[in-house]
Design a protein around this motif. Structure first.
Motif, PDB file in Angstrom:
ATOM      1  N   SER A 539       0.830  -1.203   0.000  1.00  0.00           N
ATOM      2  CA  SER A 539       0.000   0.000   0.000  1.00  0.00           C
ATOM      3  C   SER A 539       0.862   1.249   0.000  1.00  0.00           C
ATOM      4  O   SER A 539       2.039   1.204   0.356  1.00  0.00           O
ATOM      5  CB  SER A 539      -0.930   0.013   1.212  1.00  0.00           C
ATOM      6  OG  SER A 539      -0.175   0.058   2.405  1.00  0.00           O
ATOM      7  N   ASP A 540       0.250   2.340  -0.414  1.00  0.00           N
ATOM      8  CA  ASP A 540       0.927   3.619  -0.434  1.00  0.00           C
ATOM      9  C   ASP A 540       1.327   4.043   0.965  1.00  0.00           C
ATOM     10  O   ASP A 540       0.884   3.467   1.946  1.00  0.00           O
ATOM     11  CB  ASP A 540      -0.003   4.679  -1.031  1.00  0.00           C
ATOM     12  CG  ASP A 540       0.247   4.837  -2.509  1.00  0.00           C
ATOM     13  OD1 ASP A 540       1.417   5.025  -2.865  1.00  0.00           O
ATOM     14  OD2 ASP A 540      -0.725   4.770  -3.295  1.00  0.00           O
ATOM     15  N   TYR A 541       2.109   5.099   1.025  1.00  0.00           N
ATOM     16  CA  TYR A 541       2.516   5.644   2.312  1.00  0.00           C
ATOM     17  C   TYR A 541       1.295   5.878   3.193  1.00  0.00           C
ATOM     18  O   TYR A 541       0.278   6.419   2.758  1.00  0.00           O
ATOM     19  CB  TYR A 541       3.246   6.976   2.088  1.00  0.00           C
ATOM     20  CG  TYR A 541       3.817   7.561   3.349  1.00  0.00           C
ATOM     21  CD1 TYR A 541       4.853   6.908   4.016  1.00  0.00           C
ATOM     22  CD2 TYR A 541       3.337   8.747   3.872  1.00  0.00           C
ATOM     23  CE1 TYR A 541       5.382   7.433   5.180  1.00  0.00           C
ATOM     24  CE2 TYR A 541       3.868   9.279   5.041  1.00  0.00           C
ATOM     25  CZ  TYR A 541       4.884   8.614   5.695  1.00  0.00           C
ATOM     26  OH  TYR A 541       5.397   9.139   6.849  1.00  0.00           O
ATOM     27  N   GLY A 542       1.401   5.462   4.432  1.00  0.00           N
ATOM     28  CA  GLY A 542       0.308   5.662   5.375  1.00  0.00           C
ATOM     29  C   GLY A 542       0.886   5.993   6.729  1.00  0.00           C
ATOM     30  O   GLY A 542       2.081   5.846   6.959  1.00  0.00           O
ATOM     31  N   LEU A 543       0.014   6.441   7.620  1.00  0.00           N
ATOM     32  CA  LEU A 543       0.510   6.882   8.920  1.00  0.00           C
ATOM     33  C   LEU A 543       0.164   5.915  10.042  1.00  0.00           C
ATOM     34  O   LEU A 543       0.541   6.130  11.184  1.00  0.00           O
ATOM     35  CB  LEU A 543      -0.038   8.280   9.250  1.00  0.00           C
ATOM     36  CG  LEU A 543       0.731   9.472   8.676  1.00  0.00           C
ATOM     37  CD1 LEU A 543       2.204   9.392   9.050  1.00  0.00           C
ATOM     38  CD2 LEU A 543       0.627   9.580   7.174  1.00  0.00           C
ATOM     39  N   GLY A 544      -0.585   4.868   9.710  1.00  0.00           N
ATOM     40  CA  GLY A 544      -0.834   3.852  10.724  1.00  0.00           C
ATOM     41  C   GLY A 544      -1.972   4.191  11.663  1.00  0.00           C
ATOM     42  O   GLY A 544      -2.807   5.050  11.390  1.00  0.00           O
ATOM     43  N   THR A 545      -1.975   3.489  12.791  1.00  0.00           N
ATOM     44  CA  THR A 545      -3.102   3.594  13.713  1.00  0.00           C
ATOM     45  C   THR A 545      -2.636   4.028  15.087  1.00  0.00           C
ATOM     46  O   THR A 545      -1.786   3.398  15.685  1.00  0.00           O
ATOM     47  CB  THR A 545      -3.831   2.237  13.786  1.00  0.00           C
ATOM     48  OG1 THR A 545      -4.484   2.030  12.540  1.00  0.00           O
ATOM     49  CG2 THR A 545      -4.853   2.209  14.902  1.00  0.00           C
ATOM     50  N   TYR A 546      -3.177   5.133  15.527  1.00  0.00           N
ATOM     51  CA  TYR A 546      -2.962   5.656  16.878  1.00  0.00           C
ATOM     52  C   TYR A 546      -3.975   6.778  17.055  1.00  0.00           C
ATOM     53  O   TYR A 546      -4.547   7.283  16.092  1.00  0.00           O
ATOM     54  CB  TYR A 546      -1.527   6.190  17.047  1.00  0.00           C
ATOM     55  CG  TYR A 546      -1.104   7.145  15.965  1.00  0.00           C
ATOM     56  CD1 TYR A 546      -1.424   8.494  16.047  1.00  0.00           C
ATOM     57  CD2 TYR A 546      -0.442   6.689  14.830  1.00  0.00           C
ATOM     58  CE1 TYR A 546      -1.085   9.365  15.035  1.00  0.00           C
ATOM     59  CE2 TYR A 546      -0.097   7.559  13.819  1.00  0.00           C
ATOM     60  CZ  TYR A 546      -0.422   8.895  13.924  1.00  0.00           C
ATOM     61  OH  TYR A 546      -0.103   9.749  12.906  1.00  0.00           O
TER      62      TYR A 546
END
Lengths: 783, 146
Positions: A539-546
């Motif tokens: 997947s493309d750049y992502g910032l994740g989960t928080y």
């Protein structure tokens, strides 16, 4: 789509089939050819100089392949573990971030800090090797206590007074003026106890290097694999970002502790190229206690200025926040921008001034833990509001109602930077009181008294800021990352859909929730949506989960990509209908045109997209796959009212939670069952903090609570049957009207429990955790 | 960590004093002691296998007699390392006093432990060290009981 699987339906979680049958694939379940094992050699001292490390004996042991020390990483150009958010002190100077080599070189600063690691053929050989590594330590005086850290021995050369920063927010003068005209001032000295996260799955990493392609693959327990990758590439210098793939497979809980970039995966991925073989590491439980980033650990003095009628005029808060030995990845933001900004709570307090001094100690780094700053803020606000009500002889409910920001005041600008978009706090409060059978309380209290028990009731009306955003504002405040989320919706030829999200699920149920969203909007079966996450290679750049951001930010990104899919579908359909795209409607899975009585199902358009027979390819590209990057305009502001009723046995100090009501406003809800589950989990953690959990270091800096013998986790028998309900004021600035629910329970509940306990005992404060021993002692002191 | 206590031993202070200087006596009385050798005057090297809760290890250490006033008092400086299991060090103050039943021995210990022992054993270590001390003096007293 159908009422059974669309938005608002309590669909059973897709992922649970594999989780509850033991078929999840966690990092430690993955093994690759030629794999070796790794054990870290950890400091037994809280603070010491390393005068030398002897690895000869370890190297000579059977099965040991290599023993690495920190110097080797430094020589190879491996950088420090960075803190990604620069917070400035009051005087404008940037925070002090001490050098933080992944593997300690010349000093160790907390028990458990790694100073060498052993790679061996088997785990047992690596363990034996690690025991044979000898270091010559010169033991130095350890600093442990939060409140006195700034007047203790200096830990880092560049950090006088052990201070990372001394930060402020709000208008000091206006706040002083509010106090000057107050009829009453309530003062509260409180601590927020140190917590150790304890995800069920300990941290793990499996790193491998492929010499043929010069690429690295890291499987690890990360909540945000793309951030892990960019940090390892850009700051730690392991490899160019393009040559690094980070995969977070199934991850068994994170609660924030798996956001950060740690020493272990850094060492494992780097060393895999040196050894020329894959390397696996998995923490054992005590290792997790020692080396996972801890949470909370604040010492606070709060003052609330009120008029004699109970109008809140001003709030002053001064907090010392323990950062541990080093600044972990996002630690600096937690007691500042995620804490001070929440001090308005649900109230129209006109003047607020917050100061936070962040200090270093010889303890494990402290960073975000479920709620991250917001539980600490809620604890301050809701404890002091309840205390003020008691001092003014007012009903705490009435005091709150009097000061709530009214529904017609939104959008509401607080004096501490945030602009709340929407809310109806009195509505949640009303519903909570009803569920808590407020009218029957007097009778229950009398019954308790008859039985020699003490009954108390406490409230907590929390607010939180979720889905931290927008990027440009947050970057201007010092953040080193964007706060958008990416999504890619790939429609397959047959009309099924694969969704790539940059957010990550480690228990949240994205595979279900996001599939509901997609199936609902495209009108396709829930079963034909596959959600992929946690792989930088897919997947493309992502910032994740928080920060409860997945649905508000990640979900909105998917929604935007779906808009594009539908728009392109309309173009294709327009050619099939021989009309223009503005004449095409899309609803319930069908593209239709008023001039035709044969609507085109979504799958037919998907097929036409890939078998491009009907539209001119110079005008319209074939295929049906769209991406979106969504950057929110604001935080979202979930809020709620919690009521806790306790009964205490004064002869033993045991607290029973008799009733716990949680009414939350999460805006629109995709899957109520999953949301309720999140609330339950959050409540368990918050109640755990209030009654049981406490990370304790002794005076020498040994972690006294390094196993489940000494660190008490909440168990089912410690918890009541929760009464959970919701109200809804949809978020005004994201396309789904959603707010996020992951942290609410942990944010709101500690204050409710402690307000109930202090009410029952008739005291101002009881320190968390209110263990039977602490409660019993409090009773004895009063007697 | 601090601890103190007293034991009454059915022997004269001089007998007690002499016995406490003998490596074979010490080895016999310390639970788990595998080796005890006099390396120089007043200094012993020892190996002791211990088990505290889940931590099981062989500790090697030194015991040094400091500031002796025979047969009245001395300090014992102890340091021991148990590899991966942890380490400990401390000082014990020992006083002997003649009483009608024999000798009253008072001791006061101040020590620190670290490593795995401290992380998963602190709470257990207190009771462990108390038990170890009691065992020592029970065995020690037995020498004069027939």
């Amino acid at each position: 789509m159908s009422a059974e699987t669309g938005i608002g339906a309590s669909v059973l979680r897709k992922e649970d089939a594999r989780f509850i049958t033991g078929k999840g694939q966690y990092t430690d379940d993955i093994s690759v050819f030629g794999q070796t094992h790794c054990v870290f050699v950890r400091s037994p001292h809280a603070r010491a100089k390393i005068n030398g490390i002897n690895t000869d004996a370890a190297m000579a042991m059977d099965g040991v392949i290599r023993v690495f020390t920190g110097d080797e990483l430094v020589e190879d150009g491996i950088g420090d573990l960075p803190c990604g958010w620069v917070v400035n002190s009051k005087d404008g100077t940037p925070m002090v971030s001490p050098p933080h080599p992944p593997i300690a070189t010349s000093v160790v600063n907390y028990v458990g800090e790694p100073y060498a690691f052993v790679v061996a053929e088997t785990l047992q050989a690596a363990r034996d090797g690690a025991e044979a590594v000898e270091a010559d330590f010169e033991i130095l005086e350890a600093v442990v206590d939060t409140a006195t850290a700034s007047s203790s021995a200096q830990i880092h050369e560049n950090a006088p007074n052990n201070q990372a920063y001394d930060w402020e927010l709000g208008d000091r003068e206006a706040t002083d003026a509010a106090f000057a005209k107050a009829d009453h001032v309530t003062t509260l000295d409180i601590t927020n106890n140190r917590l150790i996260p304890n995800a069920i799955e300990p941290r793990a990493a499996l790193g491998s290097y492929d010499a043929a392609s010069s690429t690295y693959t890291l499987y690890t327990t990360s909540q945000n694999p793309h951030v892990e990758r960019v940090v390892l590439a850009l700051f730690v210098n392991v490899a160019p970002e393009a040559n690094l793939r980070v995969i977070s497979p199934d991850v068994g809980g994170g609660f924030g502790s798996k956001i950060f970039v740690y020493a272990e995966e850094t060492a494992v991925i780097w060393a895999s190229a040196k050894v020329g073989r894959p390397i696996k590491w998995r923490a054992d439980r005590t290792e997790s206690f020692l080396s996972d980033a801890h949470g909370r650990d604040h010492v606070t003095k709060a003052e609330l200025a009120l008029s004699s009628e109970g109008e809140m005029l001003g709030l002053r808060v001064k907090t010392i926040a323990n950062m541990g030995a080093y600044l972990s990845t996002f630690s600096s933001s937690v007691p500042t921008y995620l804490y001070g900004t929440l001090m308005a709570g649900q109230y129209k307090t006109p003047a607020i001034y917050v100061e936070t001094q962040a200090v270093f100690t010889n303890t494990a780094p402290v960073d975000a833990y479920r709620g991250a700053g917001r539980p600490e803020a809620t604890y301050v606000v809701e404890r002091i509001v309840e205390t003020a009500a008691r001092e003014l002889n007012m009903d705490p409910v009435e005091l709150r109602r009097k000061n709530f920001i009214p529904p017609d005041a939104f959008p509401y600008q607080t004096p501490v930077a945030l602009e709340y978009d929407t809310g109806n706090y009195a509505a949640s409060m009303g519903k909570a009181l009803e569920l808590a059978d407020s009218d029957g309380y007097a009778a229950r209290k009398a019954a308790s008294e008859t039985n020699g028990k003490l009954r108390g009731r406490g409230y907590s009306c929390y607010i939180e800021a979720c889905g931290i955003a927008p990027s440009q504002l947050v970057i201007s405040l010092g953040a080193g990352v964007g706060l958008f989320e990416s999504a890619e919706v790939r429609v397959d030829v047959s009309g099924s859909v694969t969704v790539m999200t940059g957010s990550h699920s480690h228990g949240q149920g994205h595979e279900t929730t996001f599939a509901q969203l997609v199936s609902d909007r495209l009108g396709i079966p829930f079963e034909s949506v596959n959600v992929i996450h946690g792989d930088t290679g897919r997947s493309d750049y992502g910032l994740g989960t928080y920060g409860s951001r997945s649905i508000a930010v990640g979900g909105s990104a998917i929604d935007r990509a779906l808009d594009k899919i539908i728009a392109k579908g309309k173009k294709i359909a327009a050619h099939m209908f021989e009309t223009t795209e503005d004449q095409v409607e899309f609803a319930e899975g069908q593209f239709s045109y008023a001039g035709s009585n044969e609507p085109k199902p979504f799958a037919e358009i998907a097929g036409a997209a890939y078998i491009p027979a009907v539209y001119p390819l110079d005008e319209l590209e074939p295929g049906l796959s769209e991406k979106a990057f969504y950057d929110p305009k604001n935080f979202t502001y979930p809020a709620g009212s919690y009521v806790c009723e306790v009964e205490i046995d004064p002869s033993t100090g045991v607290t029973e939670i008799e009733k716990f009501v949680a009414v939350d406003d999460f805006g629109n809800v995709i899957n109520p069952m999953i949301v309720e589950g999140q609330v339950h989990g959050g409540l368990a953690q918050g109640i755990g903090q209030a009654l049981l959990e406490h990370g304790i270091y002794d005076g020498d800096g040994n972690l006294s609570t390094g196993s489940y013998m000494d660190y008490a986790m909440p168990r089912a028998t410690d918890l009541p049957d929760f009464e959970v309900d919701m109200t809804s004021t949809p978020c005004t600035h994201n396309p789904l009207g959603v707010k996020g629910c992951g942290e609410a329970g942990a944010i709101g509940s500690p204050a409710a429990v402690m307000n109930a306990i202090t009410d029952a005992l008739g005291v101002k404060d009881v320190p968390m955790p209110a263990t039977p021993h602490t409660v019993w002692e409090t009773i004895q002191q009063g007697a | 960590m601090e601890e103190q206590g007293e034991f009454v031993i059915p022997a004269t202070p001089q007998e007690v004093w002499d016995a406490l200087q003998k490596p074979d006596v010490l080895q016999e009385c310390i639970d788990g002691c595998e080796e005890m050798t006099l390396t120089e005057e007043g200094t012993f090297a020892c190996v002791v296998a211990i088990k505290v809760g889940p931590v099981k290890a062989r500790f090697t250490g030194t015991v040094k007699i400091v500031d002796p006033h025979p047969p009245h008092s001395y300090f014992l400086d102890v340091s021991a390392r148990g590899g991966g299991a942890g380490f400990g060090s401390g000082r014990a103050e020992v006083e002997l006093q003649a009483v009608p039943e024999g000798t009253r021995l008072n001791y006061q210990v101040r020590g620190t432990i670290g490593g795995k022992l401290a992380q998963i054993g602190t709470r257990l270590f207190q009771s462990f060290s108390r038990k170890m001390t009691r065992t020592f003096f029970e065995r020690f007293s037995q020498r004069w009981v027939r």
